[in-house]
Design a protein around this motif. Structure first.
Motif, PDB file in Angstrom:
ATOM      1  N   PHE A 226      -0.242  10.568  -0.161  1.00 46.12           N
ATOM      2  CA  PHE A 226      -1.825   9.275   0.608  1.00 46.12           C
ATOM      3  C   PHE A 226      -1.609   7.981  -0.855  1.00 46.12           C
ATOM      4  O   PHE A 226      -1.901   6.560  -0.540  1.00 46.12           O
ATOM      5  N   ALA A 227      -2.363   8.730  -1.877  1.00 47.04           N
ATOM      6  CA  ALA A 227      -2.247   7.699  -3.386  1.00 47.04           C
ATOM      7  C   ALA A 227      -1.246   6.656  -3.874  1.00 47.04           C
ATOM      8  O   ALA A 227      -1.372   5.881  -3.500  1.00 47.04           O
ATOM      9  N   ARG A 228      -0.384   7.432  -3.056  1.00 51.91           N
ATOM     10  CA  ARG A 228       0.361   6.337  -3.566  1.00 51.91           C
ATOM     11  C   ARG A 228       0.924   5.487  -2.655  1.00 51.91           C
ATOM     12  O   ARG A 228       1.373   4.062  -3.102  1.00 51.91           O
ATOM     13  N   GLN A 229       1.150   6.092  -1.764  1.00 51.49           N
ATOM     14  CA  GLN A 229       1.299   5.066  -0.475  1.00 51.49           C
ATOM     15  C   GLN A 229       0.130   3.619  -0.734  1.00 51.49           C
ATOM     16  O   GLN A 229       0.958   2.756  -0.264  1.00 51.49           O
ATOM     17  N   LEU A 230      -1.239   4.534  -0.955  1.00 57.53           N
ATOM     18  CA  LEU A 230      -1.932   3.209  -1.129  1.00 57.53           C
ATOM     19  C   LEU A 230      -1.716   2.118  -2.426  1.00 57.53           C
ATOM     20  O   LEU A 230      -1.933   0.795  -2.522  1.00 57.53           O
ATOM     21  N   ALA A 231      -1.035   2.720  -3.161  1.00 57.67           N
ATOM     22  CA  ALA A 231      -1.138   2.135  -4.579  1.00 57.67           C
ATOM     23  C   ALA A 231      -0.060   0.980  -4.075  1.00 57.67           C
ATOM     24  O   ALA A 231       0.153  -0.098  -4.642  1.00 57.67           O
ATOM     25  N   GLU A 232       0.956   1.887  -3.637  1.00 56.89           N
ATOM     26  CA  GLU A 232       2.340   0.918  -3.053  1.00 56.89           C
ATOM     27  C   GLU A 232       1.397  -0.462  -2.137  1.00 56.89           C
ATOM     28  O   GLU A 232       2.392  -1.629  -1.836  1.00 56.89           O
ATOM     29  N   ARG A 233       0.604   0.515  -1.378  1.00 55.11           N
ATOM     30  CA  ARG A 233      -0.110  -1.281  -0.398  1.00 55.11           C
ATOM     31  C   ARG A 233      -0.803  -2.342  -1.905  1.00 55.11           C
ATOM     32  O   ARG A 233      -0.086  -3.698  -1.232  1.00 55.11           O
ATOM     33  N   LEU A 234      -1.176  -1.755  -2.559  1.00 53.27           N
ATOM     34  CA  LEU A 234      -1.469  -3.262  -3.399  1.00 53.27           C
ATOM     35  C   LEU A 234      -0.445  -3.809  -4.215  1.00 53.27           C
ATOM     36  O   LEU A 234      -1.081  -4.270  -4.409  1.00 53.27           O
ATOM     37  N   GLU A 235      -0.014  -3.288  -4.740  1.00 48.40           N
ATOM     38  CA  GLU A 235       1.528  -3.609  -5.317  1.00 48.40           C
ATOM     39  C   GLU A 235       1.769  -4.895  -4.153  1.00 48.40           C
ATOM     40  O   GLU A 235       2.133  -6.134  -5.008  1.00 48.40           O
ATOM     41  N   ARG A 236       2.225  -4.183  -3.196  1.00 49.20           N
ATOM     42  CA  ARG A 236       2.554  -5.273  -1.764  1.00 49.20           C
ATOM     43  C   ARG A 236       1.743  -6.677  -1.862  1.00 49.20           C
ATOM     44  O   ARG A 236       2.318  -7.819  -1.951  1.00 49.20           O
ATOM     45  N   GLY A 237       0.474  -6.609  -1.853  1.00 52.43           N
ATOM     46  CA  GLY A 237      -0.808  -7.591  -1.809  1.00 52.43           C
ATOM     47  C   GLY A 237       0.007  -8.583  -3.197  1.00 52.43           C
ATOM     48  O   GLY A 237      -0.191  -9.703  -2.834  1.00 52.43           O
ATOM     49  N   ILE A 238       0.010  -7.773  -4.114  1.00 52.04           N
ATOM     50  CA  ILE A 238       0.499  -8.858  -5.501  1.00 52.04           C
ATOM     51  C   ILE A 238       1.520  -9.393  -5.043  1.00 52.04           C
ATOM     52  O   ILE A 238       2.040 -10.864  -5.611  1.00 52.04           O
ATOM     53  N   ASN A 239       2.786  -8.595  -5.650  1.00 50.85           N
ATOM     54  CA  ASN A 239       3.733  -9.211  -4.843  1.00 50.85           C
ATOM     55  C   ASN A 239       3.511 -10.738  -3.493  1.00 50.85           C
ATOM     56  O   ASN A 239       4.127 -11.996  -3.814  1.00 50.85           O
ATOM     57  N   ASP A 240       3.248 -10.536  -2.546  1.00 43.22           N
ATOM     58  CA  ASP A 240       2.632 -11.265  -1.290  1.00 43.22           C
ATOM     59  C   ASP A 240       1.839 -12.703  -1.710  1.00 43.22           C
ATOM     60  O   ASP A 240       1.456 -13.751  -1.332  1.00 43.22           O
ATOM     61  N   ARG A 241       0.701 -12.213  -3.084  1.00 44.97           N
ATOM     62  CA  ARG A 241      -0.116 -12.889  -3.603  1.00 44.97           C
ATOM     63  C   ARG A 241      -1.357 -12.837  -2.603  1.00 44.97           C
ATOM     64  O   ARG A 241      -2.178 -14.159  -2.084  1.00 44.97           O
TER      65      ARG A 241
END
Length: 144
Positions: free
Chosen positions: A77-92
């Motif tokens: 679950f921690a990795r899933q949330l971390a991936e969501r934050l990473e996508r947020g950066i990629n999407d600016r």
């Protein structure tokens, strides 16, 4: 245009992701996340033959230890949330991020987030605010 700030309020089985502008006056709920496997006992996880994440009772592996199965799910679950934050950066989608989570899960999140997310981390708090109503969160999480 990117939100000024994202706020992730999480524990090992539930998370809410909020966004706000520079003044942080109004928080908007962007997404909610639920990880039901994290709520189950390790023995329940092991007994699920259709669960691809279930351990194997026939082999003596570390994931079959009493709490290891649940810890594994917390990490997922921690990795899933971390991936969501990473996508947020990629999407600016945001400039800065705040994370509030209980100590053990916060440690898992810290390990899971990328250096790019860490650079935008404004604050991390050791607290479980997942059950706190949205109207009460601004007074508990200092953004200024």
């Amino acid at each position: 245009m990117a939100d000024a700030l994202w706020i992730l309020v999480a524990n090992a089985s539930r998370a809410r992701l909020f966004s706000t502008d520079e003044r942080a006056e109004k928080w908007d709920l962007r997404e909610e996340f639920f990880h039901e496997e994290s709520r189950q006992r390790s023995t329940e996880l092991l007994e699920q033959p259709d669960n691809p994440n279930a351990g194997h009772l026939s082999k003596p592996t570390s994931e079959n230890q009493p709490d290891a199965r649940q810890q594994l799910e917390h990490g997922r679950f921690a990795r899933q949330l971390a991936e969501r934050l990473e996508r947020g950066i990629n999407d600016r989608a945001f400039d800065r991020v705040v994370i509030a989570a209980p100590p053990e899960f916060l440690g898992m999140l810290r390990k899971a987030i990328s250096p790019r997310v860490q650079q935008r981390l404004m604050l991390d708090m050791r607290a479980d605010y997942t059950q706190v109503p949205i109207k009460d969160l601004p007074e508990r999480i200092p953004l200024t």
